[in-house]
Design a protein around this motif. Structure first.
Motif, PDB file in Angstrom:
ATOM      1  N   GLY A  81       0.814  -1.375  -0.010  1.00 15.41           N
ATOM      2  CA  GLY A  81      -0.026   0.005   0.032  1.00 15.41           C
ATOM      3  C   GLY A  81       0.822   1.406   0.101  1.00 15.41           C
ATOM      4  N   GLN A  82       1.888   1.285   0.817  1.00  9.70           N
ATOM      5  CA  GLN A  82       2.816   2.514   0.755  1.00  9.70           C
ATOM      6  C   GLN A  82       3.538   2.656  -0.381  1.00  9.70           C
ATOM      7  OE1 GLN A  82       5.498   1.669   4.220  1.00  9.70           O
ATOM      8  NE2 GLN A  82       4.080   2.482   5.776  1.00  9.70           N
ATOM      9  N   ARG A  83       3.777   1.543  -1.014  1.00  8.42           N
ATOM     10  CA  ARG A  83       4.719   1.470  -2.355  1.00  8.42           C
ATOM     11  C   ARG A  83       3.546   2.183  -3.608  1.00  8.42           C
ATOM     12  NH1 ARG A  83       4.998  -3.774  -5.329  1.00  8.42           N
ATOM     13  NH2 ARG A  83       2.748  -3.221  -5.272  1.00  8.42           N
ATOM     14  N   ASP A  84       2.311   1.650  -3.333  1.00  7.66           N
ATOM     15  CA  ASP A  84       1.443   2.245  -4.362  1.00  7.66           C
ATOM     16  C   ASP A  84       1.323   3.695  -4.145  1.00  7.66           C
ATOM     17  OD1 ASP A  84       1.462  -0.379  -5.437  1.00  7.66           O
ATOM     18  OD2 ASP A  84      -0.688  -0.934  -4.245  1.00  7.66           O
ATOM     19  N   GLN A  85       1.033   4.170  -3.074  1.00 12.28           N
ATOM     20  CA  GLN A  85       1.009   5.640  -2.835  1.00 12.28           C
ATOM     21  C   GLN A  85       1.972   6.323  -3.110  1.00 12.28           C
ATOM     22  OE1 GLN A  85       0.016   5.612   1.519  1.00 12.28           O
ATOM     23  NE2 GLN A  85      -2.068   5.503   1.200  1.00 12.28           N
ATOM     24  N   LEU A  86       3.348   5.814  -2.918  1.00 10.34           N
ATOM     25  CA  LEU A  86       4.362   6.693  -3.274  1.00 10.34           C
ATOM     26  C   LEU A  86       4.614   6.613  -4.690  1.00 10.34           C
ATOM     27  CD1 LEU A  86       6.604   8.149  -2.062  1.00 10.34           C
ATOM     28  CD2 LEU A  86       7.903   6.119  -1.798  1.00 10.34           C
ATOM     29  N   ALA A  87       4.339   5.569  -5.434  1.00 14.63           N
ATOM     30  CA  ALA A  87       4.259   5.593  -6.866  1.00 14.63           C
ATOM     31  C   ALA A  87       3.489   6.405  -7.583  1.00 14.63           C
ATOM     32  CB  ALA A  87       3.984   4.243  -7.413  1.00 14.63           C
ATOM     33  N   THR A  88       2.373   6.874  -6.983  1.00 14.33           N
ATOM     34  CA  THR A  88       1.386   7.757  -7.431  1.00 14.33           C
ATOM     35  C   THR A  88       1.833   9.195  -7.277  1.00 14.33           C
ATOM     36  OG1 THR A  88      -0.397   6.120  -6.754  1.00 14.33           O
ATOM     37  CG2 THR A  88      -1.195   8.700  -7.088  1.00 14.33           C
ATOM     38  N   ARG A  89       2.518   9.308  -6.223  1.00 14.91           N
ATOM     39  CA  ARG A  89       2.978  10.562  -5.435  1.00 14.91           C
ATOM     40  C   ARG A  89       4.206  10.929  -6.692  1.00 14.91           C
ATOM     41  NH1 ARG A  89       7.073  12.111  -1.293  1.00 14.91           N
ATOM     42  NH2 ARG A  89       6.684  14.353  -1.182  1.00 14.91           N
ATOM     43  N   VAL A  90       5.187   9.840  -7.021  1.00 12.18           N
ATOM     44  CA  VAL A  90       6.131  10.027  -7.837  1.00 12.18           C
ATOM     45  C   VAL A  90       5.709  10.406  -9.238  1.00 12.18           C
ATOM     46  CG1 VAL A  90       7.937   9.058  -9.142  1.00 12.18           C
ATOM     47  CG2 VAL A  90       7.784   8.624  -6.870  1.00 12.18           C
ATOM     48  N   GLU A  91       4.924   9.996  -9.620  1.00 11.94           N
ATOM     49  CA  GLU A  91       4.273  10.227 -10.805  1.00 11.94           C
ATOM     50  C   GLU A  91       3.596  11.670 -11.040  1.00 11.94           C
ATOM     51  OE1 GLU A  91       3.687  10.063 -14.782  1.00 11.94           O
ATOM     52  OE2 GLU A  91       4.587   8.478 -13.485  1.00 11.94           O
ATOM     53  N   SER A  92       2.956  12.122 -10.050  1.00 12.81           N
ATOM     54  CA  SER A  92       2.479  13.433  -9.633  1.00 12.81           C
ATOM     55  C   SER A  92       3.479  14.291  -9.682  1.00 12.81           C
ATOM     56  CB  SER A  92       1.684  13.660  -8.450  1.00 12.81           C
ATOM     57  OG  SER A  92       1.650  14.908  -8.057  1.00 12.81           O
ATOM     58  N   ILE A  93       4.710  14.305  -9.269  1.00 10.22           N
ATOM     59  CA  ILE A  93       5.785  14.910  -8.971  1.00 10.22           C
ATOM     60  C   ILE A  93       6.357  15.208 -10.347  1.00 10.22           C
ATOM     61  CG2 ILE A  93       8.083  15.334  -7.949  1.00 10.22           C
ATOM     62  CD1 ILE A  93       7.006  13.862  -5.483  1.00 10.22           C
ATOM     63  N   ARG A  94       6.388  14.142 -11.051  1.00  9.77           N
ATOM     64  CA  ARG A  94       7.244  14.019 -12.270  1.00  9.77           C
ATOM     65  C   ARG A  94       6.277  14.941 -13.573  1.00  9.77           C
ATOM     66  NH1 ARG A  94       8.120   7.993 -12.611  1.00  9.77           N
ATOM     67  NH2 ARG A  94      10.295   7.842 -12.094  1.00  9.77           N
ATOM     68  N   GLN A  95       5.069  15.059 -13.436  1.00 11.01           N
ATOM     69  CA  GLN A  95       4.199  15.992 -13.887  1.00 11.01           C
ATOM     70  C   GLN A  95       4.477  17.347 -13.732  1.00 11.01           C
ATOM     71  OE1 GLN A  95       2.064  15.009 -16.462  1.00 11.01           O
ATOM     72  NE2 GLN A  95       2.886  12.956 -16.030  1.00 11.01           N
ATOM     73  N   ARG A  96       4.529  17.676 -12.496  1.00  7.99           N
ATOM     74  CA  ARG A  96       5.049  18.880 -12.048  1.00  7.99           C
ATOM     75  C   ARG A  96       6.365  19.402 -12.108  1.00  7.99           C
ATOM     76  NH1 ARG A  96       4.169  19.149  -5.867  1.00  7.99           N
ATOM     77  NH2 ARG A  96       6.179  19.303  -6.208  1.00  7.99           N
ATOM     78  N   ALA A  97       7.325  18.299 -12.352  1.00  9.89           N
ATOM     79  CA  ALA A  97       8.883  18.688 -12.732  1.00  9.89           C
ATOM     80  C   ALA A  97       8.999  19.347 -14.022  1.00  9.89           C
ATOM     81  CB  ALA A  97       9.530  17.290 -12.527  1.00  9.89           C
TER      82      ALA A  97
END
Length: 168
Positions: A52-68
């Motif tokens: 669950g933590q991995r899935d949440q963090l993967a979603t966060r990483v994808e969101s940060i990539r979009q913002r980058a």
């Protein structure tokens, strides 16, 4: 004279767990064949939490990539988030390996001989009941087996040695 198997391969429990399914108590086995499946509820809960933590963090990483694409600060944040994601992936892989070891398999082909019988402990009010007899006996279904519990030995048919004890 005592006859004992020569060159027997011992089969031990690798990871502590409860007996869930006994595939074979004794008899012929193939290399890699499951002997017993153990269960560890706590290990499975930790695995689910990590996933669950991995899935949440993967979603966060994808969101940060979009913002980058438009935010330079997001690149630094992305680096930290990716490191955390990699660390979680490593922890989850270790947990998967541990859970896979809950299935005890025959190390080699041969004949599985059961472990020696363990006597029933004297009834004490200060200790919980433990398993007795042989670890793969029907009455021990659900029993808690510690790591390094001997389940039996895999022997090659026809390979025995005789030990003769002679008094002086």
């Amino acid at each position: 004279v005592e006859l004992s198997p020569r060159g027997a391969t011992s089969v031990y429990v690798d990871v502590t767990g409860q007996v869930r399914i006994v595939h074979i108590r004794s008899g012929p086995v193939a290399a890699g064949q499951p002997i017993v499946e153990l269960d560890d509820v706590e290990a499975r809960l930790v695995e689910q939490r990590l996933a669950g933590q991995r899935d949440q963090l993967a979603t966060r990483v994808e969101s940060i990539r979009q913002r980058a694409h438009t935010d330079d600060q997001a690149l630094l944040e992305l680096s930290h988030a990716e490191e955390a994601l990699n660390a979680l992936e490593i922890q989850l892989a270790r947990r998967h390996e541990e859970i896979a070891r809950l299935t005890v398999r025959a190390p080699v082909a041969g004949v599985l001989l059961p472990a020696p019988s363990k006597p029933r402990p004297a009834a004490e009010r200060t200790h919980l009941a433990s398993w007795s007899g042989r670890p793969l006996d029907v009455r021990n279904a659900g029993a808690h087996l510690e790591a390094s519990t001997l389940l039996g030995k895999v022997v090659q048919p026809g390979r025995v040695e005789a030990i003769l004890a002679v008094p002086q």
